[in-house]
Design a protein around this motif. Structure first.
Motif, short mmCIF file in Angstrom:
data_model
loop_
_atom_site.label_atom_id
_atom_site.label_comp_id
_atom_site.label_asym_id
_atom_site.label_seq_id
_atom_site.Cartn_x
_atom_site.Cartn_y
_atom_site.Cartn_z
N GLN A 57 -0.67 5.54 -2.80
CA GLN A 57 -0.05 4.29 -3.24
C GLN A 57 -0.43 3.21 -2.23
O GLN A 57 -0.04 3.29 -1.07
CB GLN A 57 1.47 4.43 -3.33
CG GLN A 57 1.89 5.40 -4.40
CD GLN A 57 3.40 5.59 -4.44
OE1 GLN A 57 4.09 5.44 -3.46
NE2 GLN A 57 3.89 5.93 -5.63
N PRO A 59 -0.16 -0.10 -0.30
CA PRO A 59 0.91 -1.06 -0.03
C PRO A 59 0.47 -2.51 -0.25
O PRO A 59 1.30 -3.39 -0.38
CB PRO A 59 1.24 -0.82 1.45
CG PRO A 59 0.00 -0.24 2.02
CD PRO A 59 -0.65 0.53 0.91
N CYS A 61 -2.06 -3.71 -2.78
CA CYS A 61 -2.29 -4.11 -4.18
C CYS A 61 -1.51 -3.27 -5.20
O CYS A 61 -1.69 -3.42 -6.40
CB CYS A 61 -3.78 -4.07 -4.51
SG CYS A 61 -4.48 -2.42 -4.64
N SER A 62 -0.70 -2.33 -4.74
CA SER A 62 0.13 -1.45 -5.58
C SER A 62 -0.67 -0.49 -6.45
O SER A 62 -0.15 0.03 -7.44
CB SER A 62 1.08 -2.28 -6.46
OG SER A 62 1.92 -3.07 -5.65
N THR A 64 -2.00 2.92 -7.63
CA THR A 64 -1.47 4.26 -7.51
C THR A 64 -2.39 5.23 -8.25
O THR A 64 -2.77 4.99 -9.39
CB THR A 64 -0.06 4.35 -8.13
OG1 THR A 64 0.78 3.40 -7.47
CG2 THR A 64 0.53 5.73 -7.96
#
Length: 85
Positions: A57, A59, A61-62, A64
């Motif tokens: 994940q 931190p 650009c998000s 996943t």
């Protein structure tokens, strides 16, 4: 010592030979390349990534994804590799 008994180097040689026969390129990268710690989408390096974390994940650009998928995409797109034909 245990890894040498597994024959990973012989597996690598056989994989390269089979790919050569089929005309498939093999990307060989440095084993210390941080492929699973770098975000495939934005390139952010997550230094504190633990081996127990199976999902990456980002931190920044998000993004996943499964950790192995993220690493595979980074290996595919890296410019720092040796091509084995």
């Amino acid at each position: 010592k245990v890894i040498s008994y597994q024959g990973f180097y012989n597996f690598r040689l056989k994989l390269i030979a089979k790919c050569q026969h089929l005309g498939i390129p093999v990307h060989l990268i440095n084993r210390f390349e941080p492929t699973s710690k770098v975000c495939h989408r934005c390139g952010h390096k997550k230094v504190d990534l633990k081996l127990s974390e199976r999902t990456y994940q980002c931190p920044k650009c998000s993004y996943t994804a499964d950790r192995d998928i993220n690493a595979a995409l980074n290996i595919r797109d890296t410019e720092n590799f040796e091509l084995a034909y």
